[in-house]
Structure formats: C-alpha cells, structure tokens
Design an enzyme around this catalytic site. Structure first.
Site, PDB file in Angstrom:
ATOM      1  N   GLU A 197       0.784  -1.224   0.000  1.00 21.35           N
ATOM      2  CA  GLU A 197       0.000   0.000   0.000  1.00 21.35           C
ATOM      3  C   GLU A 197       0.821   1.282   0.000  1.00 21.35           C
ATOM      4  O   GLU A 197       0.397   2.282  -0.580  1.00 21.35           O
ATOM      5  CB  GLU A 197      -0.938  -0.004   1.230  1.00 21.35           C
ATOM      6  CG  GLU A 197      -1.979  -1.095   1.219  1.00 21.35           C
ATOM      7  CD  GLU A 197      -3.007  -0.887   0.139  1.00 21.35           C
ATOM      8  OE1 GLU A 197      -3.487   0.248  -0.045  1.00 21.35           O
ATOM      9  OE2 GLU A 197      -3.332  -1.874  -0.563  1.00 21.35           O
ATOM     10  N   SER A 205     -52.691 -29.027  36.433  1.00 20.13           N
ATOM     11  CA  SER A 205     -52.557 -29.284  37.865  1.00 20.13           C
ATOM     12  C   SER A 205     -51.281 -28.715  38.472  1.00 20.13           C
ATOM     13  O   SER A 205     -51.162 -28.647  39.702  1.00 20.13           O
ATOM     14  CB  SER A 205     -52.606 -30.795  38.126  1.00 20.13           C
ATOM     15  OG  SER A 205     -53.876 -31.314  37.812  1.00 20.13           O
TER      16      SER A 205
END
Length: 812
Positions: free
Chosen positions: A87, A462
């Site tokens: 770069e 229940s």
C-alpha cells in the site's frame, strides 16, 4: 534564445504561483470545515455485541460489522512489512502525502481521461476512512491531502497504522485485520503464516476482487506480487520468499463459533440490550455476561432434545422428509448441501438397504452405516393414539433415496431418527434470587425462533394447584383437613350451561386429606377448596406470586389451571415455595461491560435474606406486578446495597407446601423421579384436557425448574401421555445433571410448626390407641384438638370455611 529562456522561466513561475494560489485558496476555503485530528484519539469504532455465559463462554455475537480492534504492539512485524509493501512502501519517509504517487496518478488521469488510482498514502486513507466519503472529486481529494498533513503533524506513524488496520474493510463483513484473520483463517493475525498475512495485506485495494473465497486465483496473484515486493525491498530472504510462494491458498469461511449453544438465551439478552441502548447495542462493543453457566445450559439442551425424541419415537415414524430415488450421488450431495442440521439431527440419504441395517450418504460425502437395532422403533405413525405394525427389517422402514435424519453418537456411530413434531420448553432458576440458570425455548432455534419458555402462554393444568392449596393453608386449612372428593355440578342459570368437572380417572374417593388430594391430583378437591376460600380472595392471593390478576379466570376452573401462563411465569411463581416464601424476579443479564472493560451495569436482584427462620404472618396485598423477565434499572444505576426480597408467604406455609409436594414424588404422580435417589425433591405434574399440555415444576433449595411439552398448535399428545410421561422425564434428566454430587438441600424448617399424630378418619389429633394414626405438620395456631376436647356444636380449627361467592351447586 535568451528571450525563449526568459519566457519559459516566467511560465514556470506563473504556473507555480497559480498552483500555490489555488492550493492556498483551497486551504482557506476548506480548512474551516475540516474536522479536528485530535478526535482520532478518542474515535469509537463499531464493535459487535457479544453475549457470554456466566463462566465466560461465548454464546452469540450480534452486529453487521465483525471487528476486533488490535493494538499496534500486537501486530506482527511481517504483516506491517507486507501491508506497507502493498500500500505505501514510502510510509516511513513522507509526511502524509507522497508527491511521486500523486504525480503518477495525475499522469494516468491525463493519459486516459479517467481516474485510475488516487495516489493515496496510508495516512490519506486514514483521513478518508474516518472523516470523508468515497466520492471521487477534486475537492474531496484536496480535503484528504490537508487532513493527511494535519494527521502526520499530530499523530505518530504507529498511531496512524493502528487506526488504519482497525478501520479498513476486508470483505465478508470483516473490518480490521484481526477480524479478517478470524473470518478467513479462524485464528488471530498473530498466528498466521507469512503467506496468509500477505493475502490479507492484499485485500484493502479491492476486497471483492482479491477475496480468496470468491476468487482464489486473483487472490493468489495479488499475494504473490506482495511477497515479491517484500523480497525486492529486502524485507524477507529468498528462503522465506520461496516457501511462502509455494504455500497454497487455504482460506475458508469462519464465522465466530459459539462456545455454548444457547440461542434462546442469546436472543433474550439481545432484546434486553436493544431495549437499554437502542441501535447502539450492535455497534458499541458491549460485553454482556448472563446468569447462565455453561454446564447447566448444556444439560438443559440435552434433556429437552432427548425427551422430545423419546416421546416422538413412542408415536411412530412419519416417513422420510422427501424421496429422491434414481438420482446420482452428485445430485444427492447437492440436495444434502441445501439441508441444515436441526437440533443435532443431521440430514442423510439412504443409498443401500440391507438386512443388518442401511447405508446413508451424509453431508460430508461419506457413506456410513446405521444398524437395524436403532430402527426397530419406527412403527408407522397412524395418528396420535395408533401405530402400524412393527417393522421386521430395514426395508419395511426406508427405501433407497429417502432423505432421513440421523443422530450422531459420541463414538461416531449413527442412530436412525426424525425431527420431533412436538415442542418443549425448560426454565431453571436460582430460587434465592431469580437468576436464570438454564433456558430452552424449543427443540431447535434453527427450526423455530419462537421462544416457548418466555412467549408461549399455555394452560398449566394441575401444576397450578399448589397456589390454590397454599391459599387454603393460609385460610385455616391444614394438610390433614378432610375435603369431600365427590361429584359436583355448576349451573349457570342465565346461560343455561352446566359444568361437571371430573377427576382424570373418573373415580371419586370421598373424604380425603389435602395432602393426599394434592399428590393424587384430585380435581374436585381443588375446586371445593377454591369455592370455600372464595375466588376474590384466591385471585388477590395468587397475584402476590407475580401473576397478573387480570389474566386469571374469575371462575372455578382457575383451580384446574386454566389460566394461560408462560413457563417463565410459572417458574417465577413457584420460586416462593422453594425459597421459603419470598418473591424473586427472574432475570438474565448479570453484568454489562464496555468495550474497554469498564463495568456499566451489575445486577442487584432482590434476594432471599440469609436468616429466614422467622415466620411472620404475611398480609396479602391487593396489587402485584406481573412475573415477567425483569427489566433492571438503567445502566450503572444498580445500588451496591443488597436488596432484600419481599416476603409474600408465611415461611411455615411454604415449608408445609414443600412437604406436601415431596409426597407428589414419593407416592404421587411424580413417582418416576424416585429413580434419582434424592430425598430433597418436591414438585407437581400438570396435564390439561385431552393431554394437550404436559408440565412438571419441581425444586430443591438450589434450583427451581419448570418444563412444558406440547404442540405449537394445541392438540393431544396421546391418550396415555401426561405430565409424568412427557415433561417429568425431561425435568429428571436436567435436574440429575444439575444436582450431581450436590448434597440434599431443602429449605430450613421455620419456627412455629408442630408435628402431631392425626386420626386418618377425622383429620384431628389422635388419642392414644387410635388405629392407623400418622404424623402431620401443622402451624402452631392451626393444630387440631383431639376429639375428646371438642364440645358439641363447636367449630374445629382447620375445618372448611364457608364459600364467599359460590355459584349455584348441586351435590350428588
């Protein structure tokens, strides 16, 4: 000649002055709008939200950008060399702008009429990435140059590089070099080879074009060019250069792999974080620690999956998911690639059928064996209550080309299976403070994101009765009180409707003790209790456990558990029985940390105090908040002072209820749990009409766990399926793992209790010589006198109270 020289001289001076004036003008025009470079030191990069278990295992990661910032000191020198070679090889020498690169870019523009390269240095790219857009214009380029010059004046080269490598986009949602290393190689940038570093260093120029997953050929060309640049610049020797060139492109897609499979927990944590922080939850790098330890969550996952598979196989084989006969192996492989694993059940295609078993093709491309023994369960499914004949050989079950599901064992062998049609949910809490220790919202999150633990409102049957019995104990009843288990009819004179509730066995036992009625789950006793204590009293009382009174039915069906409640709500209410009578709120998020490790929030839930020996009478409040997942205070507002949980239940009532619920396991509908060999378990089954919902809630003093099982669209689980056959086995598997090697632990017995011998026929204190007398627990003020002390016509402590608002009733 002199005139010509003078002309050129003045021409150069004019051009130079023109450029200088243009640049100065641009600077004066643009500089007021340029951002402060100093802000780069404190800029916040987007980092995803990460959710962890209580023992620091990654559960999930949320966010569009995968980023893991890395400090400059942790970047390998080889990578820095590779990056600069690709770069900006003059990075160490220029001051933010490389005139040679700019002139080269300008020359290319003049020759082609198009922008070929921007001539940007790494510093200029930092300026663009952090402050500017990607617009291609001269004004943006000049702003980039001006910013680069400022950046070089105020930041060091190391700081500039650190900013650059953490910001750049490198494909596949990876931002920054550390995230890219994880995505392409599944490891840190520090652990990559030279060739792998060069590959990543080649991505900033064009992440899509040089992506090794999309275009490995161009990626290799770019990598090799960077290696050549490094060699030409003298950064690596020939031996390393040649070795790196010969290394193949071995990149593959790696997603952050959760260390703990808890997707429903992760989704709940994500939703809570979005509620706190909005969209910033996905970008601010929050580190969320949940209350869930990994070993308990893994036990819950296994228990739910195996429990559903066992239930499913009891009801037969529904056939292959699809049939693909007469196709080539390659076609089958393509079809398998479209399938995904569901709840650990892998797709496979039958390639050969033999008498000893079958051969299947798996997604790995291998042919593997399934033994006939693992297929014998596969009787044809006819309906929920009916099965076809038992298969005699593998050919009776499958054909070549069938797409089926297989379950892989720890030893690598495969079992024949299918994806269950039923679903289940499990919630396990610490009853001392409400911390969620395990949560499963269904068979598989991949199959359905619907969280049945927190979202599915179903009738608890229940398993809701303990709240009615508890209300009766605080209304003057005792565990020895006799209530008539006999038929009862309710008539609505206005609607001309008749309700004849019944016990599940259609039998009646006559006068029966409350303790026995609970462990035998006698519906008619529960209804008579509710009728006697009054619906309004019961609703106010039950609301105190955290249920929304407005969502509870205002009729006697409440006694049978017809309210629509989530497993999380049921677990929250049951916690009061397990902790001695205190209200705790279920919560999931234990701690929130910032990206820098600073603590933003630490949970401070209301918890049971250490000294719970005092057992005061507790008034029943009129309004109580709904028992949903808690929403703690704003971040950072949690008090450092411990919060004591509100007492909502007399400690003696809670203790007697625990004793009665222990009998459910010792001699009632939960007897299967006796195989666990523990003396500290209490719980209650629940089954709704036509067995559409199966429940079990149970606990010791360490964990309270609720399990539900049923179909998403309510339908019968089968005439022989109940809470004790579907939900209870799942509960047992989980609690066996959770309580392994733990000593028995029940709530401490509070003061104010008596143990008396009781006459089984009258429910009153037994006199010497009373046959079949038994011992029972009583509150001191509710202990029944012996028959000899009762005067004619006097009331008996603990006898049924008159009903407050009973409906018209016929007894027979």
């Amino acid at each position: 000649m002199m005139r010509l020289l003078k002309f050129f001289w003045w021409l150069c001076v004019t051009v130079f002055c023109g450029l200088l004036l243009s640049f100065s003008g641009a600077y004066l025009y643009l500089s007021p709008g340029l951002p402060s470079v100093e802000s780069l030191r404190s800029i916040q990069l987007q980092i995803p939200l990460r959710v962890y278990s209580s023992d620091a295992k990654l559960i999930a990661e949320f966010g569009e950008m995968r980023r893991s910032p890395i400090r400059f000191a942790d970047i390998p020198p080889d990578f820095i060399t590779a990056l600069l070679s690709a770069e900006d090889d003059n990075f160490a020498n220029h001051y933010g702008v490389d005139l040679t690169s700019l002139m080269r870019a300008a020359t290319q523009l003049l020759k082609s009429g198009q922008i070929q390269t921007g001539g940007s240095t790494i510093t200029m790219q930092v300026a663009k990435n952090y402050f500017l857009t990607s617009e291609r214009s001269f004004s943006r380029k000049i702003s980039e140059i001006l910013l680069a010059l400022q950046i070089e004046r105020e930041l060091s080269k190391d700081e500039i590089l650190e900013l650059y490598v953490n910001k750049i986009y490198l494909g596949n949602r990876a931002y920054g070099i550390e995230a890219a290393a994880q995505v392409y190689y599944g490891k840190s940038i520090r652990d990559l080879s030279l060739a792998q570093m060069a590959m990543i260093a080649g991505l900033p120029k064009a992440p899509s074009r040089f992506n090794p997953l999309v275009n490995p050929t161009r990626s290799k060309e770019r990598r090799d060019w960077i290696l050549g640049r490094m060699y030409k610049l003298g950064k690596i020797d020939e031996a390393r250069y040649q070795a790196a060139l010969n290394e193949p492109i071995d990149a593959s897609y790696h997603v952050p792999t959760p260390e703990l499979n808890a997707p429903y927990v992760a989704e709940m944590a994500r939703a809570e974080m979005v509620g706190r922080y909005g969209s910033e939850a996905y970008t601010e790098g929050f580190h969320v620690t949940t209350t869930v330890p990994s070993h308990l969550q893994e036990a819950a996952n296994t228990a739910v999956r195996q429990g559903l598979i066992s239930y499913d196989q009891r009801h037969g084989y529904r056939g292959p998911e699809t049939r693909l006969p007469g196709m080539t192996r390659e076609t089958w492989q393509l079809e398998l690639a479209k399938q995904k694993s569901i709840g650990g059940l892998e797709p496979a295609i039958v390639t050969q059928v033999e008498k000893s078993g079958i051969l299947v093709l798996t997604r790995s491309g291998q042919e593997e064996t399934i033994a006939w023994d693992s297929m014998k369960w596969a009787r044809p499914f006819l309906n929920t209550n009916s099965l076809g004949p038992r298969p005699q050989q593998p050919g009776d079950v499958v054909q070549i080309g069938d797409l089926i599901r297989v379950q892989r064992q720890q030893d690598g062998t495969l079992l024949f299976s299918q994806i269950p049609a039923a679903q289940s949910a499990l919630v396990s809490l610490d009853p001392q403070n409400g911390a969620i220790r395990a949560l499963v919202g269904g068979f598989s999150f991949e199959q359905s994101n619907y969280n049945r633990a927190a979202q599915a409102k179903r009738q608890p049957g229940s398993s809701f009765k303990p709240f009615i019995y508890s209300a009766a104990l605080d209304r003057g009843y005792t565990a020895a009180t006799l209530v008539n288990d006999a038929p009862i009819v309710f008539v609505d004179e206005y609607l001309d409707q008749v309700w004849r509730p019944k016990n599940d066995t259609n039998t009646f036992l006559g006068p029966i003790r409350l303790r026995e009625a609970l462990y035998r789950s006698r519906n008619l006793v529960s209804i008579r209790l509710l009728q006697a204590i009054g619906i309004e009293y019961a609703l106010n009382y039950i609301e105190h456990f955290g249920f929304n009174k407005q969502e509870l039915p205002r009729n006697f069906s409440l006694a049978l558990g017809t309210a629509n409640l989530t497993p999380l709500e049921i677990a929250g209410g049951w916690s009061a029985f397990a902790n001695g009578g205190y209200k705790v709120q279920p919560y999931l998020v234990e701690q929130i940390n910032s990206r820098n490790g600073d603590s933003l929030y630490i949970a401070n839930p209301a918890s049971v105090p250490h000294d719970t020996s005092v057992a005061p009478q507790v008034p029943i409040p009129q309004t109580v908040a709904s028992a949903t997942l808690s929403s703690p205070a704003d971040p950072g507002s949690a008090s450092s002072q411990p919060v004591v949980a509100e007492r909502i239940l007399d400690a003696r009532t809670a203790y007697i209820m625990t004793s009665m619920l222990q009998d459910v396991i010792k001699r009632g509908t939960g007897r299967r749990a006796l195989v666990m060999g523990r003396s500290d378990l209490a719980g209650k089954t629940g089954t709704t009409n036509e067995s559409k919902d199966s429940w079990f809630s149970g606990y010791n003093a360490d964990y309270l766990t609720t399990v539900w099982a049923g179909f998403d669209q309510p339908e019968s689980l089968g005439r022989h399926e109940f809470g004790g056959t579907v939900a209870l086995p799942i509960w047992m598997d989980y609690m066996s793992a959770a309580l392994k090697d733990k000593p028995a632990h029940l709530p401490t017995e509070p003061e104010g209790l008596l143990t008396l011998r009781v006459d089984p026929l009258s429910g009153r204190a037994a006199t010497p010589g009373t046959p079949n007398a038994y011992f029972e627990l009583f509150k001191s003020e509710d202990s029944p006198p012996p028959m000899s002390e009762l005067e004619p016509g006097s009331s008996i402590p603990g006898s049924p109270l008159p009903a407050d608002d009973a409906a018209p009733i016929d007894l027979f």
